[in-house]
Scaffold this motif. Structure first.
Motif, PDB file in Angstrom:
ATOM      1  N   GLY A 247       0.823  -1.210   0.000  1.00 53.31           N
ATOM      2  CA  GLY A 247       0.000   0.000   0.000  1.00 53.31           C
ATOM      3  C   GLY A 247       0.847   1.245   0.000  1.00 53.31           C
ATOM      4  N   ASN A 248       0.230   2.361  -0.409  1.00 51.06           N
ATOM      5  CA  ASN A 248       0.958   3.616  -0.521  1.00 51.06           C
ATOM      6  C   ASN A 248       1.445   4.112   0.829  1.00 51.06           C
ATOM      7  OD1 ASN A 248       1.964   5.913  -1.782  1.00 51.06           O
ATOM      8  ND2 ASN A 248       0.122   7.081  -1.329  1.00 51.06           N
ATOM      9  N   ALA A 249       0.565   4.105   1.864  1.00 52.27           N
ATOM     10  CA  ALA A 249       0.951   4.632   3.167  1.00 52.27           C
ATOM     11  C   ALA A 249       1.941   3.728   3.862  1.00 52.27           C
ATOM     12  CB  ALA A 249      -0.293   4.825   4.033  1.00 52.27           C
ATOM     13  N   GLU A 250       1.700   2.396   3.785  1.00 48.50           N
ATOM     14  CA  GLU A 250       2.566   1.470   4.498  1.00 48.50           C
ATOM     15  C   GLU A 250       3.991   1.507   3.990  1.00 48.50           C
ATOM     16  OE1 GLU A 250      -0.390   0.821   3.366  1.00 48.50           O
ATOM     17  OE2 GLU A 250      -1.596   0.309   5.119  1.00 48.50           O
ATOM     18  N   ALA A 251       4.187   1.824   2.684  1.00 48.05           N
ATOM     19  CA  ALA A 251       5.536   1.863   2.120  1.00 48.05           C
ATOM     20  C   ALA A 251       6.363   2.981   2.738  1.00 48.05           C
ATOM     21  CB  ALA A 251       5.457   2.037   0.606  1.00 48.05           C
ATOM     22  N   LYS A 252       5.699   3.928   3.394  1.00 47.49           N
ATOM     23  CA  LYS A 252       6.400   5.042   4.020  1.00 47.49           C
ATOM     24  C   LYS A 252       6.857   4.702   5.429  1.00 47.49           C
ATOM     25  CE  LYS A 252       3.624   8.083   1.160  1.00 47.49           C
ATOM     26  NZ  LYS A 252       2.485   9.004   1.081  1.00 47.49           N
ATOM     27  N   ILE A 253       6.581   3.492   5.864  1.00 47.59           N
ATOM     28  CA  ILE A 253       7.002   3.023   7.189  1.00 47.59           C
ATOM     29  C   ILE A 253       8.073   1.962   6.999  1.00 47.59           C
ATOM     30  CG2 ILE A 253       6.244   1.857   9.285  1.00 47.59           C
ATOM     31  CD1 ILE A 253       3.476   3.082   8.792  1.00 47.59           C
ATOM     32  N   GLN A 254       9.238   2.170   7.613  1.00 48.89           N
ATOM     33  CA  GLN A 254      10.353   1.245   7.389  1.00 48.89           C
ATOM     34  C   GLN A 254      10.458   0.153   8.439  1.00 48.89           C
ATOM     35  OE1 GLN A 254      14.281   2.939   7.903  1.00 48.89           O
ATOM     36  NE2 GLN A 254      13.461   4.642   9.123  1.00 48.89           N
ATOM     37  N   ALA A 255       9.894   0.366   9.649  1.00 49.78           N
ATOM     38  CA  ALA A 255      10.008  -0.642  10.701  1.00 49.78           C
ATOM     39  C   ALA A 255       8.973  -0.344  11.783  1.00 49.78           C
ATOM     40  CB  ALA A 255      11.416  -0.653  11.292  1.00 49.78           C
ATOM     41  N   ILE A 256       8.803  -1.313  12.690  1.00 50.51           N
ATOM     42  CA  ILE A 256       7.865  -1.192  13.791  1.00 50.51           C
ATOM     43  C   ILE A 256       8.617  -1.406  15.099  1.00 50.51           C
ATOM     44  CG2 ILE A 256       5.765  -2.073  14.866  1.00 50.51           C
ATOM     45  CD1 ILE A 256       5.207  -0.801  12.215  1.00 50.51           C
ATOM     46  N   LEU A 257       8.428  -0.489  16.046  1.00 44.25           N
ATOM     47  CA  LEU A 257       9.046  -0.596  17.361  1.00 44.25           C
ATOM     48  C   LEU A 257       8.011  -1.079  18.361  1.00 44.25           C
ATOM     49  CD1 LEU A 257      11.227   0.011  19.532  1.00 44.25           C
ATOM     50  CD2 LEU A 257      10.393   2.378  19.552  1.00 44.25           C
ATOM     51  N   ARG A 258       8.368  -2.113  19.119  1.00 44.97           N
ATOM     52  CA  ARG A 258       7.479  -2.649  20.159  1.00 44.97           C
ATOM     53  C   ARG A 258       7.839  -2.028  21.495  1.00 44.97           C
ATOM     54  NH1 ARG A 258       9.520  -7.065  20.816  1.00 44.97           N
ATOM     55  NH2 ARG A 258      10.950  -7.274  19.049  1.00 44.97           N
ATOM     56  N   ARG A 259       6.836  -1.413  22.168  1.00 42.24           N
ATOM     57  CA  ARG A 259       7.057  -0.782  23.458  1.00 42.24           C
ATOM     58  C   ARG A 259       6.284  -1.504  24.550  1.00 42.24           C
ATOM     59  NH1 ARG A 259      11.370   1.688  23.644  1.00 42.24           N
ATOM     60  NH2 ARG A 259      10.712   3.323  25.077  1.00 42.24           N
ATOM     61  N   ASP A 260       6.371  -0.966  25.765  1.00 42.61           N
ATOM     62  CA  ASP A 260       5.683  -1.575  26.901  1.00 42.61           C
ATOM     63  C   ASP A 260       4.180  -1.679  26.649  1.00 42.61           C
ATOM     64  OD1 ASP A 260       8.032  -1.769  28.273  1.00 42.61           O
ATOM     65  OD2 ASP A 260       7.790   0.137  29.329  1.00 42.61           O
ATOM     66  N   GLY A 261       3.584  -2.731  27.166  1.00 39.60           N
ATOM     67  CA  GLY A 261       2.139  -2.903  27.066  1.00 39.60           C
ATOM     68  C   GLY A 261       1.649  -3.191  25.668  1.00 39.60           C
ATOM     69  N   GLY A 262       2.527  -3.644  24.781  1.00 36.45           N
ATOM     70  CA  GLY A 262       2.114  -3.965  23.427  1.00 36.45           C
ATOM     71  C   GLY A 262       1.965  -2.764  22.515  1.00 36.45           C
ATOM     72  N   ARG A 263       2.362  -1.560  22.984  1.00 34.29           N
ATOM     73  CA  ARG A 263       2.241  -0.356  22.161  1.00 34.29           C
ATOM     74  C   ARG A 263       3.236  -0.418  21.009  1.00 34.29           C
ATOM     75  NH1 ARG A 263       4.755   4.865  22.949  1.00 34.29           N
ATOM     76  NH2 ARG A 263       3.566   6.541  21.944  1.00 34.29           N
ATOM     77  N   LEU A 264       2.758  -0.056  19.819  1.00 32.03           N
ATOM     78  CA  LEU A 264       3.588  -0.092  18.626  1.00 32.03           C
ATOM     79  C   LEU A 264       3.862   1.326  18.129  1.00 32.03           C
ATOM     80  CD1 LEU A 264       1.869  -3.014  16.658  1.00 32.03           C
ATOM     81  CD2 LEU A 264       3.809  -3.137  18.249  1.00 32.03           C
ATOM     82  N   VAL A 265       5.097   1.563  17.700  1.00 31.90           N
ATOM     83  CA  VAL A 265       5.499   2.853  17.146  1.00 31.90           C
ATOM     84  C   VAL A 265       6.020   2.609  15.731  1.00 31.90           C
ATOM     85  CG1 VAL A 265       7.016   4.855  17.386  1.00 31.90           C
ATOM     86  CG2 VAL A 265       6.127   3.707  19.432  1.00 31.90           C
ATOM     87  N   SER A 266       5.467   3.317  14.761  1.00 33.77           N
ATOM     88  CA  SER A 266       5.882   3.156  13.364  1.00 33.77           C
ATOM     89  C   SER A 266       7.066   4.066  13.066  1.00 33.77           C
ATOM     90  CB  SER A 266       4.719   3.499  12.425  1.00 33.77           C
ATOM     91  OG  SER A 266       3.617   2.645  12.655  1.00 33.77           O
ATOM     92  N   LEU A 267       8.162   3.485  12.572  1.00 32.21           N
ATOM     93  CA  LEU A 267       9.351   4.259  12.209  1.00 32.21           C
ATOM     94  C   LEU A 267       9.230   4.657  10.748  1.00 32.21           C
ATOM     95  CD1 LEU A 267      12.190   2.225  13.962  1.00 32.21           C
ATOM     96  CD2 LEU A 267      10.571   3.871  14.914  1.00 32.21           C
ATOM     97  N   LEU A 268       9.217   5.964  10.482  1.00 30.17           N
ATOM     98  CA  LEU A 268       8.992   6.459   9.132  1.00 30.17           C
ATOM     99  C   LEU A 268      10.252   6.360   8.273  1.00 30.17           C
ATOM    100  CD1 LEU A 268       6.882   9.658   9.907  1.00 30.17           C
ATOM    101  CD2 LEU A 268       6.061   7.411   9.169  1.00 30.17           C
TER     102      LEU A 268
END
Length: 452
Positions: A247-268
């Motif tokens: 997808g167009n938007a997902e291609a702009k995200i290079q990786a996913i960071l896993r934080r406490d409590g299952g929180r996810l942070v998208s690395l652009l």
């Protein structure tokens, strides 16, 4: 015949050799230095030179009087003497005036103390507490867009700005390119990250501009809020699943960071945020305003800026493990010194929480929710409670200078950063000295309480 500079202090006439005086100026705005000797009123910027300003009353052990003028001593490392009376030149000796032995007074006030001896202990010294060594981590700046968490590597961040009221419209501006804002002598293209990522558009209470580079050009990304500085271990970062990169938007995200409590942070992936054709158009629109982009690039250092009351301090981002919100509950340490608020659990590590307001002698109580700066140097780790974390500041090395020698305690501050707008200065903390001092005082506090 020797000339002298006379002034009055609490009704007593004082004098200095005129040859020892460079000039007399109005008292500038002063920056207080925690841990410094009591006679030091602060650091002042006098004609572009940052120097300690010392109270003559304090040097003499007198009751402090309001000062309005500074006598600048002519020496290799300039020092200012704060006085209330207007000095005047006089000739010869005067038995009614006390000639100050200023070098001896300064040496006595700023003599270095000796560090406490004894064995070294962990900052989390306690039978029940141990800290783990800090693994190699990646520094990130976290921010929020439409309720979702994103981040960019710290080395890609050039500045954080508030959204100004006036935005210059660019020819052919669209939903993505909002316009341009003035930044360091040039026009900075402003892009709406909500539109770039195909997220719902809604007004934010306090939007911020994250200045970064896309395909070599400086741009501002409009975000809803800047959250925190993060330091993540590589094991916490996962590649984006291949099925999501179509997808167009997902291609702009290079990786996913896993934080406490299952929180996810998208690395652009910053270079993939904007099409090359859009970047070419923005470069053309701002070409006439970008002369400063072509100047020689000066070495830059990054500092995390935080506040305690009305005072501002900086810490090198390389020593900041992350910034977190103060937990609602902390585990108390029996017989811990008063400046230790307790211990927090950070992903399995027990980290002592230190009240930095109390450590730096800042009066009053913090307003609002405090932040924790988790700092680490080698195997020393601690969380310092501060009022607020305001920005990541990029400072050219030409605006950094060594702090004056102000005694043993003030070695926590090793440099001074002069702000570009001339609005003042920021005391830069030397992280290892800050952690070492906290460790020594923690041990001394435990030993004192155990002896009672």
């Amino acid at each position: 015949m020797a000339r002298r500079l006379d002034f009055t202090l609490a009704g007593e006439r004082m004098a200095l050799p005129a040859a020892a005086v460079r000039e007399v100026v109005a008292l500038p705005k002063l920056t207080r230095v925690p841990y410094a000797p009591a006679a030091l009123l602060g650091l002042g910027n006098i004609r572009g030179t940052v120097m300690p300003v010392v109270s003559v009353s304090g040097l003499l052990g007198r009751v402090e009087t309001a000062a309005a003028l500074v006598i600048v001593l002519d020496r290799a490392e300039p020092v200012g003497l704060a006085v209330s009376d207007v000095p005047r030149l006089a000739e010869g000796e005067d038995a009614a005036s006390r000639l100050l032995e200023i070098d001896a007074l300064l040496a006595n006030a700023f003599r270095g103390g000796t560090a406490g001896g004894g064995r070294r202990v962990s900052l989390a010294v306690s039978a029940a507490v141990e800290t783990a060594a800090v693994a190699e981590t990646i520094g990130l700046l976290g921010f929020t867009v439409a309720g979702q968490a994103f981040a960019l590597p710290l080395q890609q961040i050039e500045a954080l700005l508030a959204l100004p009221e006036d935005i210059t419209l660019l020819p052919g501006a669209d939903e993505v390119a909002l316009g341009a804002v003035a930044h360091r002598g040039t026009l900075l293209p402003l892009l709406d990250l909500r539109v770039l990522l195909h997220l719902p558009r809604a007004p934010a209470a306090k939007p911020r501009i994250v200045v970064t580079r896309i395909k070599g050009a400086a741009v501002g990304l409009l975000v809803d809020a800047v959250d925190a500085v993060l330091h993540a271990a590589e094991a916490e970062i996962d590649a984006v699943p291949a099925v999501l990169t179509r997808g167009n938007a997902e291609a702009k995200i290079q990786a996913i960071l896993r934080r406490d409590g299952g929180r996810l942070v998208s690395l652009l992936a910053s270079d993939h945020l904007v099409k090359e054709s859009v970047m070419d158009r923005m470069r053309a629109d701002t070409a006439g305003h970008s002369a400063t982009e072509e100047r020689c690039v000066e070495a830059i250092e990054q500092f995390l800026i935080f506040t305690l009351g009305d005072e501002t301090f900086g810490m090198p981002v390389g020593s900041v493990r992350e910034v977190a919100v103060m937990p609602e509950r902390l585990t108390r340490l029996p017989k811990a010194p008063g400046f230790v608020e307790g211990v927090m659990n950070l992903r399995g590590d027990a980290i002592p929480v230190i009240d930095q307001r109390r450590r730096f002698g800042v009066a009053g109580a913090a307003a609002g929710q405090r932040r924790l700066i988790i700092a680490a140097v080698g195997d020393l780790v601690a969380a310092f409670a501060v009022d607020a974390v305001t920005q990541v500041l990029r400072v050219p090395v030409s605006r950094l200078r060594a702090a004056p020698e102000l005694g043993e305690g003030a070695r926590v501050f090793d440099r001074i950063a002069s702000l570009e707008d001339g609005a003042g200065m920021v005391l830069v903390i030397e992280p290892k000295e800050l952690l070492d001092r906290a460790e020594r005082d923690l041990l001394a506090g435990f030993q004192a309480r155990q002896a009672t």
